[in-house]
Design a protein around this motif. Structure first.
Motif, PDB file in Angstrom:
ATOM      1  N   ASN A  42       0.817  -1.218   0.000  1.00 60.83           N
ATOM      2  CA  ASN A  42       0.000   0.000   0.000  1.00 60.83           C
ATOM      3  C   ASN A  42       0.851   1.268   0.000  1.00 60.83           C
ATOM      4  OD1 ASN A  42      -2.939  -0.776   0.101  1.00 60.83           O
ATOM      5  ND2 ASN A  42      -2.191  -2.020   1.789  1.00 60.83           N
ATOM      6  N   SER A  67      -5.555   2.891  -0.418  1.00 65.05           N
ATOM      7  CA  SER A  67      -4.323   2.282   0.098  1.00 65.05           C
ATOM      8  C   SER A  67      -4.009   2.781   1.507  1.00 65.05           C
ATOM      9  CB  SER A  67      -3.152   2.584  -0.842  1.00 65.05           C
ATOM     10  OG  SER A  67      -3.323   1.927  -2.069  1.00 65.05           O
ATOM     11  N   ASP A  70      -6.484   1.136   3.839  1.00 59.55           N
ATOM     12  CA  ASP A  70      -6.152  -0.275   4.084  1.00 59.55           C
ATOM     13  C   ASP A  70      -4.993  -0.423   5.072  1.00 59.55           C
ATOM     14  OD1 ASP A  70      -8.116  -1.469   2.593  1.00 59.55           O
ATOM     15  OD2 ASP A  70      -6.924  -1.645   0.774  1.00 59.55           O
ATOM     16  N   THR A  74      -5.699  -2.508   8.579  1.00 53.62           N
ATOM     17  CA  THR A  74      -4.981  -3.696   9.035  1.00 53.62           C
ATOM     18  C   THR A  74      -4.150  -3.396  10.281  1.00 53.62           C
ATOM     19  OG1 THR A  74      -3.657  -5.568   8.250  1.00 53.62           O
ATOM     20  CG2 THR A  74      -2.938  -3.395   7.548  1.00 53.62           C
ATOM     21  N   GLU A 111     -14.368   2.484   4.012  1.00 54.71           N
ATOM     22  CA  GLU A 111     -14.048   1.675   2.825  1.00 54.71           C
ATOM     23  C   GLU A 111     -15.311   1.313   2.049  1.00 54.71           C
ATOM     24  OE1 GLU A 111     -11.294  -2.061   1.384  1.00 54.71           O
ATOM     25  OE2 GLU A 111     -10.841  -0.941   3.194  1.00 54.71           O
ATOM     26  N   PRO A 283      -6.753  -6.089   2.574  1.00 53.09           N
ATOM     27  CA  PRO A 283      -5.726  -5.042   2.472  1.00 53.09           C
ATOM     28  C   PRO A 283      -4.395  -5.544   1.906  1.00 53.09           C
ATOM     29  CG  PRO A 283      -6.825  -4.934   4.602  1.00 53.09           C
ATOM     30  CD  PRO A 283      -7.275  -6.203   3.952  1.00 53.09           C
TER      31      PRO A 283
END
Length: 313
Positions: A42, A67, A70, A74, A111, A283
């Protein structure tokens, strides 16, 4: 004070896969490998989209946001998972659980909306090409992204705050790897029908409505693409849209199966595998999906790597 302590314990025990301890080491190793991959992938997408002038378009502006989102998504759960899987003490403080709850759902809600916004961008680009620069100008793009982030925050803060008010009656064991709203509702004691109904209604607007908009956008895109006479043009349009569609189904599938049913009906292991999927797998895969299926991103990434190595030599 005694009532507060009874309702809200000082810490939670995250049971995870306590009934299957043989799963913990393989899962720890997988997370130890996939987490850095997700971060590096990302970060690479963000750098490429920012540094290459050819990628300074709305599509890649939204991809940069995805990106970044994500990475945060995570990071909100994997470090805690690694810590618990790698030690015998599988706890998280009440405050830590609350913080994780907010961040995890802010990223998840954002998201959902960002993927819908990306499909709208593709719809305008393919179905309204002559008006694209007028509709998707820089000011509008920034405004749309800001609206998506603020809506995601509003959803998470309101839903998580209401969930944290539920009495737990001294129960401090969560049969999960992370702190997640449906699991906390399921663990709570007393009357929680209103919370389950509220979660379902809110998630219809956060999940079902955006997904319907995405599918409607791609129905229009599909019709427009088949009208393109050039086979090269059709191939490019399908290549761009297919990457996004793969990401949509990877994210929405597990999220819908988790959030559009009453928490009381959720099976024991379902939340664990679903959280791993949309919080870790998606992700990690997103950067590869966009780079492997996108000629522009692959070219820009190759140029970036080449410039790094040439500067070192």
């Amino acid at each position: 004070m005694a009532l507060i302590n009874e309702s809200h314990p000082e810490e939670f025990i995250l049971l995870g896969f306590a009934d299957r301890p043989w799963l913990e080491l393989p899962l720890f190793v997988i997370l130890l490998i996939t987490y850095p991959m997700a971060l590096m992938g990302n970060i690479a997408i963000i750098l490429v989209c920012r540094l290459d002038p050819h990628l300074h378009s709305p599509m890649y502006f939204f991809l940069t946001n995805l990106s970044f989102l994500d990475m945060c998504y995570t990071t909100s759960i994997v470090p805690q998972m690694l810590f618990n899987l790698g030690s015998s003490k599988k706890t998280i403080s009440y405050m830590g659980c609350a913080v994780q709850l907010y961040f995890f759902h802010i990223m998840g809600g954002t998201e959902c909306l960002l993927l819908a916004l990306m499909s709208f961008d593709r719809y305008v680009a393919i179905c309204r090409p002559l008006h694209y620069t007028l509709i998707m100008n820089q000011h509008i793009c920034i405004l749309l992204v800001a609206t998506v982030w603020l809506t995601g925050m509003a959803y998470a803060i309101s839903e998580a705050s209401v969930t944290l008010q539920l009495p737990l009656c001294g129960l401090n064991k969560l049969d999960h790897l992370v702190c997640e709203i449906p699991v906390l509702i399921k663990t709570a004691c007393g009357e929680k029908g209103v919370n389950e109904l509220t979660l379902s209604v809110v998630c219809i607007f956060m999940l079902a409505v955006p997904l319907c908009l995405i599918l409607a956008s791609y129905a229009c895109i599909g019709r427009a693409v088949f009208k393109i006479k050039s086979s090269e043009g059709r191939k490019k349009a399908f290549g761009t849209c297919s990457s996004h569609l793969i990401v949509v189904f990877l994210f929405y599938g597990p999220a819908i199966s988790m959030y559009l049913q009453p928490p009381s009906s959720i099976s024991r292991d379902q939340p664990k595998f679903m959280a791993l999927f949309y919080g870790v797998v998606t992700p990690t895969l997103n950067p590869f999906i966009y780079t492997l299926r996108n000629k522009d991103v692959k070219g820009a990434l190759g140029n970036l790597v080449q410039s790094i190595f040439s500067s070192k030599s």
